[in-house]
Design a protein around this motif. Structure first.
Motif, PDB file in Angstrom:
ATOM      1  N   GLU A  87       0.829  -1.209   0.000  1.00  0.00           N
ATOM      2  CA  GLU A  87       0.000   0.000   0.000  1.00  0.00           C
ATOM      3  C   GLU A  87       0.862   1.258   0.000  1.00  0.00           C
ATOM      4  OE1 GLU A  87      -3.063   0.163   2.990  1.00  0.00           O
ATOM      5  OE2 GLU A  87      -3.601  -1.940   2.631  1.00  0.00           O
ATOM      6  N   LYS A  88       1.915   1.258   0.785  1.00  0.00           N
ATOM      7  CA  LYS A  88       2.799   2.433   0.831  1.00  0.00           C
ATOM      8  C   LYS A  88       3.452   2.675  -0.527  1.00  0.00           C
ATOM      9  CE  LYS A  88       3.780   2.568   5.726  1.00  0.00           C
ATOM     10  NZ  LYS A  88       4.644   3.301   6.601  1.00  0.00           N
ATOM     11  N   SER A  90       2.259   1.655  -3.402  1.00  0.00           N
ATOM     12  CA  SER A  90       1.182   2.045  -4.311  1.00  0.00           C
ATOM     13  C   SER A  90       0.847   3.531  -4.147  1.00  0.00           C
ATOM     14  CB  SER A  90      -0.060   1.189  -4.030  1.00  0.00           C
ATOM     15  OG  SER A  90      -1.134   1.599  -4.839  1.00  0.00           O
ATOM     16  N   ASN A  91       0.741   3.992  -2.905  1.00  0.00           N
ATOM     17  CA  ASN A  91       0.453   5.405  -2.638  1.00  0.00           C
ATOM     18  C   ASN A  91       1.602   6.286  -3.120  1.00  0.00           C
ATOM     19  OD1 ASN A  91      -2.009   4.799  -1.477  1.00  0.00           O
ATOM     20  ND2 ASN A  91      -1.179   4.748   0.599  1.00  0.00           N
ATOM     21  N   LYS A 133       1.364   6.787  -6.839  1.00  0.00           N
ATOM     22  CA  LYS A 133       0.248   7.635  -7.254  1.00  0.00           C
ATOM     23  C   LYS A 133       0.621   9.107  -7.236  1.00  0.00           C
ATOM     24  CE  LYS A 133      -3.369   4.484  -5.736  1.00  0.00           C
ATOM     25  NZ  LYS A 133      -4.439   4.278  -4.763  1.00  0.00           N
ATOM     26  N   LEU A 134       1.675   9.448  -6.479  1.00  0.00           N
ATOM     27  CA  LEU A 134       2.066  10.863  -6.350  1.00  0.00           C
ATOM     28  C   LEU A 134       2.682  11.411  -7.588  1.00  0.00           C
ATOM     29  CD1 LEU A 134       3.585  10.850  -2.769  1.00  0.00           C
ATOM     30  CD2 LEU A 134       1.318  11.589  -3.455  1.00  0.00           C
TER      31      LEU A 134
END
Length: 169
Positions: free
Chosen positions: A161-162, A164-165, A168-169
């Motif tokens: 998740e980290k 993936s986030n 996204k930036l």
């Protein structure tokens, strides 16, 4: 073959497995001077425990267990000290690793994310990434294999998740 427990044998064990000590200390200490102190404390505790080493376990399991316990205690003590005095400066969270300047950016980011984990989760990931079996991790940390398996799965999901986030930036 029984392990001869004298100074020479201890130094051989430390020399052949010093990577464990450095890896654990680097994961729990950000400041170089504190890291040196932690390494020294780990070696002292290994020496004090050497005569009680149980040969049923691998020597690396014994070393990881002591190194992680000492590091977690040290981290908690340092963390309380900083909470009382002042917050940690932003730049102290990342230390320079001159040994390998061409490190992969994803690996560097993984190390940052691992350092953000809770103490026990950080210990599990250090051991997991070192390819220790779930049984060895359980023995080192004093938890069940089921608990190790569950925690590894949850930590891996957190890390996914980290990343993936971050992407996204």
């Amino acid at each position: 073959m029984p392990l001869k427990r004298d100074t020479h044998a201890f130094l051989e064990v430390i020399q052949s497995n010093k990577g464990i000590i450095y890896k654990v200390a680097n994961s729990y200490c950000k400041d170089e001077e504190n890291r040196k102190d932690l390494i020294q404390e780990i070696v002292i505790q290994l020496w004090l425990s050497f005569s009680r080493y149980n040969e049923e376990y691998k020597i690396t399991t014994w070393m990881y267990r002591i190194a992680l316990n000492v590091s977690i205690s040290y981290y908690r003590k340092e963390h309380r000290r900083h909470d009382i005095n002042q917050p940690l400066p932003e730049g102290i969270l990342y230390f320079n690793e001159d040994q390998n300047e061409t490190r992969n950016a994803d690996l560097d980011q993984l190390n940052v994310f691992i350092k953000e984990l809770r103490e026990i989760d950080r210990a599990i990931m250090i051991l997991y990434l070192e390819e220790n079996s779930q049984q060895e991790i359980a023995d080192i940390l004093g938890i069940t294999i089921t608990n190790v398996s569950t925690k590894v799965s949850r930590i891996k999901e957190q890390l996914r998740e980290k990343f993936s986030n971050l992407n996204k930036l």
